[in-house]
Design an enzyme around this catalytic site. Structure first.
Site, PDB file in Angstrom:
ATOM      1  N   GLU A  17     -13.899  -0.641  60.058  1.00 15.68           N
ATOM      2  CA  GLU A  17     -14.866   0.213  60.725  1.00 15.68           C
ATOM      3  C   GLU A  17     -16.425  -0.607  60.561  1.00 15.68           C
ATOM      4  OE1 GLU A  17     -14.223   4.284  61.034  1.00 15.68           O
ATOM      5  OE2 GLU A  17     -15.988   4.911  59.805  1.00 15.68           O
ATOM      6  N   THR A  48     -18.982   3.681  64.604  1.00 13.80           N
ATOM      7  CA  THR A  48     -19.260   5.016  64.249  1.00 13.80           C
ATOM      8  C   THR A  48     -20.530   5.096  65.074  1.00 13.80           C
ATOM      9  OG1 THR A  48     -21.043   4.574  62.405  1.00 13.80           O
ATOM     10  CG2 THR A  48     -18.393   4.967  61.936  1.00 13.80           C
ATOM     11  N   ALA A  51     -25.203  10.242  63.141  1.00 12.61           N
ATOM     12  CA  ALA A  51     -25.375  11.635  62.951  1.00 12.61           C
ATOM     13  C   ALA A  51     -26.506  12.123  64.086  1.00 12.61           C
ATOM     14  CB  ALA A  51     -25.639  12.342  61.627  1.00 12.61           C
ATOM     15  N   HIS A  77     -17.042   5.712  68.534  1.00 14.59           N
ATOM     16  CA  HIS A  77     -17.268   7.046  67.993  1.00 14.59           C
ATOM     17  C   HIS A  77     -18.209   7.730  68.829  1.00 14.59           C
ATOM     18  CE1 HIS A  77     -15.365   6.610  63.850  1.00 14.59           C
ATOM     19  NE2 HIS A  77     -14.860   5.698  64.664  1.00 14.59           N
ATOM     20  N   ARG A 107     -16.615  16.138  65.925  1.00 14.05           N
ATOM     21  CA  ARG A 107     -17.704  17.157  66.066  1.00 14.05           C
ATOM     22  C   ARG A 107     -19.138  16.759  65.364  1.00 14.05           C
ATOM     23  NH1 ARG A 107     -17.711  22.107  61.953  1.00 14.05           N
ATOM     24  NH2 ARG A 107     -18.668  20.298  60.701  1.00 14.05           N
ATOM     25  N   ASP A 109     -21.194  16.297  61.511  1.00 15.51           N
ATOM     26  CA  ASP A 109     -21.437  17.161  60.313  1.00 15.51           C
ATOM     27  C   ASP A 109     -22.524  17.995  60.549  1.00 15.51           C
ATOM     28  OD1 ASP A 109     -19.390  16.577  58.122  1.00 15.51           O
ATOM     29  OD2 ASP A 109     -20.483  14.671  57.862  1.00 15.51           O
ATOM     30  N   HIS A 152     -10.195  19.817  55.463  1.00 10.82           N
ATOM     31  CA  HIS A 152     -11.520  19.982  55.677  1.00 10.82           C
ATOM     32  C   HIS A 152     -12.522  20.694  54.980  1.00 10.82           C
ATOM     33  CE1 HIS A 152     -15.344  20.353  58.129  1.00 10.82           C
ATOM     34  NE2 HIS A 152     -14.996  18.989  58.416  1.00 10.82           N
ATOM     35  N   GLN A 215     -21.767   3.564  45.478  1.00 10.32           N
ATOM     36  CA  GLN A 215     -20.918   3.919  46.483  1.00 10.32           C
ATOM     37  C   GLN A 215     -20.036   4.979  46.282  1.00 10.32           C
ATOM     38  OE1 GLN A 215     -18.902   0.937  47.883  1.00 10.32           O
ATOM     39  NE2 GLN A 215     -17.935   1.872  49.476  1.00 10.32           N
ATOM     40  N   LYS A 275     -19.477  -4.721  55.613  1.00 11.73           N
ATOM     41  CA  LYS A 275     -19.263  -5.981  54.609  1.00 11.73           C
ATOM     42  C   LYS A 275     -18.296  -7.014  54.824  1.00 11.73           C
ATOM     43  CE  LYS A 275     -20.534  -2.784  51.032  1.00 11.73           C
ATOM     44  NZ  LYS A 275     -20.281  -1.554  50.399  1.00 11.73           N
TER      45      LYS A 275
HETATM   46  P1  FAD Z   1     -13.452  19.488  64.105  1.00 12.45           P
HETATM   47  O1  FAD Z   1     -12.115  19.103  64.466  1.00 12.45           O
HETATM   48  O2  FAD Z   1     -14.161  20.350  64.832  1.00 12.45           O
HETATM   49  O3  FAD Z   1     -12.995  20.321  62.599  1.00 12.45           O
HETATM   50  C1  FAD Z   1     -14.114  20.497  61.693  1.00 12.45           C
HETATM   51  C2  FAD Z   1     -13.738  22.219  61.144  1.00 12.45           C
HETATM   52  O4  FAD Z   1     -13.618  23.235  62.077  1.00 12.45           O
HETATM   53  C3  FAD Z   1     -12.416  21.966  60.410  1.00 12.45           C
HETATM   54  O5  FAD Z   1     -12.735  22.872  59.266  1.00 12.45           O
HETATM   55  C4  FAD Z   1     -11.547  22.686  61.469  1.00 12.45           C
HETATM   56  O6  FAD Z   1     -10.117  22.980  60.712  1.00 12.45           O
HETATM   57  C5  FAD Z   1     -12.223  23.771  61.997  1.00 12.45           C
HETATM   58  N1  FAD Z   1     -12.061  24.115  63.613  1.00 12.45           N
HETATM   59  C6  FAD Z   1     -11.615  23.048  64.481  1.00 12.45           C
HETATM   60  N2  FAD Z   1     -11.381  23.565  65.431  1.00 12.45           N
HETATM   61  C7  FAD Z   1     -11.498  25.142  65.426  1.00 12.45           C
HETATM   62  C8  FAD Z   1     -11.449  26.015  66.156  1.00 12.45           C
HETATM   63  N3  FAD Z   1     -11.175  26.005  67.463  1.00 12.45           N
HETATM   64  N4  FAD Z   1     -11.857  27.194  65.626  1.00 12.45           N
HETATM   65  C9  FAD Z   1     -12.252  27.423  64.473  1.00 12.45           C
HETATM   66  N5  FAD Z   1     -12.458  26.256  63.723  1.00 12.45           N
HETATM   67  C10 FAD Z   1     -12.039  24.994  64.058  1.00 12.45           C
HETATM   68  N6  FAD Z   1     -19.442  11.684  61.832  1.00 12.45           N
HETATM   69  C11 FAD Z   1     -20.352  11.230  62.255  1.00 12.45           C
HETATM   70  O7  FAD Z   1     -21.670  11.570  62.464  1.00 12.45           O
HETATM   71  N7  FAD Z   1     -20.230  10.122  62.927  1.00 12.45           N
HETATM   72  C12 FAD Z   1     -19.135   9.505  63.091  1.00 12.45           C
HETATM   73  O8  FAD Z   1     -19.075   8.346  63.673  1.00 12.45           O
HETATM   74  C13 FAD Z   1     -18.062   9.820  62.351  1.00 12.45           C
HETATM   75  N8  FAD Z   1     -16.801   9.392  62.217  1.00 12.45           N
HETATM   76  C14 FAD Z   1     -15.752   9.906  61.563  1.00 12.45           C
HETATM   77  C15 FAD Z   1     -14.510   9.220  61.342  1.00 12.45           C
HETATM   78  C16 FAD Z   1     -13.303   9.839  60.664  1.00 12.45           C
HETATM   79  C17 FAD Z   1     -12.180   9.016  60.685  1.00 12.45           C
HETATM   80  C18 FAD Z   1     -13.890  11.119  59.928  1.00 12.45           C
HETATM   81  C19 FAD Z   1     -12.710  11.612  59.199  1.00 12.45           C
HETATM   82  C20 FAD Z   1     -15.010  11.621  60.000  1.00 12.45           C
HETATM   83  C21 FAD Z   1     -16.067  11.151  60.791  1.00 12.45           C
HETATM   84  N9  FAD Z   1     -17.316  11.660  60.840  1.00 12.45           N
HETATM   85  C22 FAD Z   1     -18.258  11.273  61.563  1.00 12.45           C
HETATM   86  C23 FAD Z   1     -17.473  12.963  59.960  1.00 12.45           C
HETATM   87  C24 FAD Z   1     -17.168  14.057  61.021  1.00 12.45           C
HETATM   88  O9  FAD Z   1     -18.124  14.389  61.874  1.00 12.45           O
HETATM   89  C25 FAD Z   1     -17.100  15.305  59.936  1.00 12.45           C
HETATM   90  O10 FAD Z   1     -16.015  15.404  59.224  1.00 12.45           O
HETATM   91  C26 FAD Z   1     -17.090  16.752  60.580  1.00 12.45           C
HETATM   92  O11 FAD Z   1     -17.589  17.733  59.646  1.00 12.45           O
HETATM   93  C27 FAD Z   1     -15.879  17.136  61.272  1.00 12.45           C
HETATM   94  O12 FAD Z   1     -15.617  16.414  62.326  1.00 12.45           O
HETATM   95  P2  FAD Z   1     -14.298  16.789  63.185  1.00 12.45           P
HETATM   96  O13 FAD Z   1     -14.297  15.972  64.500  1.00 12.45           O
HETATM   97  O14 FAD Z   1     -13.001  16.736  62.201  1.00 12.45           O
HETATM   98  O15 FAD Z   1     -14.479  18.221  63.658  1.00 12.45           O
END
Ligand code: FAD
Length: 292
Positions: A17, A48, A51, A77, A107, A109, A152, A215, A275
Site C-alpha cells: 500500500e 489510498t 481524508a 481507494h 466510508r 473516518d 470497528h 509510528q 517506504k
Molecule cells: P463502513 O463499512 O461504513 O463501517 C463504518 C461503521 O459503520 C462500522 O462500525 C460498521 O459496522 C457501521 N455500519 C456499516 N454499515 C452500516 C449500516 N448500514 N447501518 C449502521 N451502521 C453501519 N480512510 C481514508 O480516508 N482513506 C483511505 O484510503 C482508507 N483506506 C482504508 C483501507 C483499509 C483496508 C481500512 C481497514 C481502512 C481504510 N481507511 C481509509 C479508514 C476507513 O475509512 C475508516 O476505518 C472508517 O472509519 C470506516 O470505513 P469503512 O469503509 O469500513 O466504513
C-alpha cells in the site's frame, strides 16, 4: 487486471500500500517511492485516498503511473463520507477514464466536527452506499471493502459489525482487506466468525511493519489494535535505537506473514507506507517462500 482473479493464486503473494502526496511539492518524491515499490513486482498495489478527498487527483495519477509504467495491477481507494453524489459520479468517471479496474470503497473516518453534526442530509452514511453506487454506475469495477478483525471502533459489538459487513458484501464487495493487527489469532478468530455468518469472499490480511517508535503511537491511536506483550517487549528494548527498531519491526511483520501462509492464507497486504526499503526487506526476508 481484476484483483478477484489475482487472489485465486495458491502461492504466497504480497501486495503493497502507498499513499498519495498531500501537496504538489511532494508529488515527485512520492512518485519515485511508489515506483521503487512497483519495481519489486508485488501482486498489486493499493493507493489510498486522502481524508476528505483533497488529494483524489494524486491517487489516480499515482495508480495510473504504476499500472502503465510497471504493469503492476492497482487498487484505487475512494471514500465517500464528505462527498456529494455528483462528486462521486465525477470520480467514478475519472477512474474509468484512467483505466482503473479495482476500487476500494470506503466510508472514510468521521472527524470530531462531523460527529457533532446533523447528518440527516448527508449523501453517504456508510461504505455500503458507495458500493451500491459503484455497482449501479455499470463501470464494471472489481470492488473491495474494509473489515475489522478487532471490530470497528463505532460498532456496538462484533455481531453488529459482521451484520453490516454482510450487507456490504451482498451489495457488491468482491473482496475485503483487514485493518492492521499484531496478533494473528485475532484474524483466525474473525475469519471463523465471518465464514460462519456466510461471508465467503476473499479476505486479505493487512500487515503493518512498525519501524519506529513514533509510528507505533500514531498507528495504534488510529486503529485501536491490541498490542501483544511480545511486540511491547520489542518496543521497550529497541524503541530508542532507530536502526534496531526498524529491523525488529520488519522481523515481527515477516513472522506474522509466515504464520499466515503456514495457516493457509495466500494473499497478504503490507502497509508499506511509501517506504521502498521496508517493502524490499520484507520481500527479501521471504524470498525462498515466495519463490521465483
Ligand atoms: P463502513 O463499512 O461504513 O463501517 C463504518 C461503521 O459503520 C462500522 O462500525 C460498521 O459496522 C457501521 N455500519 C456499516 N454499515 C452500516 C449500516 N448500514 N447501518 C449502521 N451502521 C453501519 N480512510 C481514508 O480516508 N482513506 C483511505 O484510503 C482508507 N483506506 C482504508 C483501507 C483499509 C483496508 C481500512 C481497514 C481502512 C481504510 N481507511 C481509509 C479508514 C476507513 O475509512 C475508516 O476505518 C472508517 O472509519 C470506516 O470505513 P469503512 O469503509 O469500513 O466504513
Amino acid at each position: 487486471m481484476k484483483l478477484i482473479d489475482i487472489l485465486k493464486g495458491k502461492k504466497l503473494s504480497l501486495s503493497f500500500e502507498v499513499f498519495p502526496p498531500k501537496a504538489s511539492s511532494s508529488f515527485d518524491s512520492v512518485k519515485t517511492a511508489t515506483e521503487e515499490i512497483a519495481r519489486l513486482r508485488p501482486s498489486f498495489m493499493s493507493v489510498t485516498y486522502g481524508a476528505g478527498g483533497g488529494t483524489s487527483e494524486y491517487t489516480l495519477k499515482i495508480a495510473r503511473n504504476i499500472k502503465e509504467r510497471y504493469g503492476v495491477p492497482t487498487l484505487a481507494h475512494l471514500t465517500c463520507v464528505s462527498s456529494t453524489r455528483e462528486t462521486v459520479r465525477e470520480r467514478i468517471a475519472q477512474m474509468k477514464q484512467a483505466g482503473i479496474e479495482n476500487v476500494m470503497a470506503l466510508r472514510g473516518d468521521l472527524t470530531p466536527e462531523m460527529e457533532g453534526q446533523d447528518r440527516s442530509h448527508w449523501h453517504y452514511h456508510h461504505a455500503v452506499d458507495l458500493v451500491r453506487q459503484l455497482v449501479e454506475s455499470g463501470a464494471d469495477f472489481c470492488i473491495g471493502g474494509a473489515c475489522y478483525p478487532e471490530v470497528h471502533p463505532e460498532s456496538a459489538n462484533q455481531k453488529e459489525d459482521i451484520k453490516y459487513l454482510q450487507e456490504k458484501v451482498a451489495a457488491g464487495c468482491q473482496f475485503l482487506t483487514t485493518q492492521m493487527f499484531f496478533d494473528n489469532n485475532l484474524l483466525y478468530n474473525f475469519l471463523y466468525k465471518i465464514r460462519e455468518a456466510g461471508i465467503t469472499v476473499p479476505v486479505i490480511p493487512g500487515i503493518m511493519p512498525i519501524t519506529n517508535a513514533n509510528q507505533i503511537e500514531r498507528a495504534l491511536k488510529l486503529s485501536g489494535s491490541y498490542v501483544p506483550q511480545r511486540f511491547k517487549s520489542l518496543v521497550d528494548r529497541f524503541g530508542d535505537d532507530p536502526a534496531a527498531m526498524k529491523q525488529a519491526g520488519i522481523a515481527y511483520a515477516t513472522d506474522q506473514i509466515i504464520d499466515l501462509y503456514a495457516n493457509g492464507i495466500t494473499n497478504v497486504h503490507v502497509y508499506s507506507m511509501n517506504k521502498p526499503d521496508v517493502a524490499e526487506k520484507i520481500k527479501s526476508n521471504l524470498s525462498d517462500i515466495l519463490g521465483k
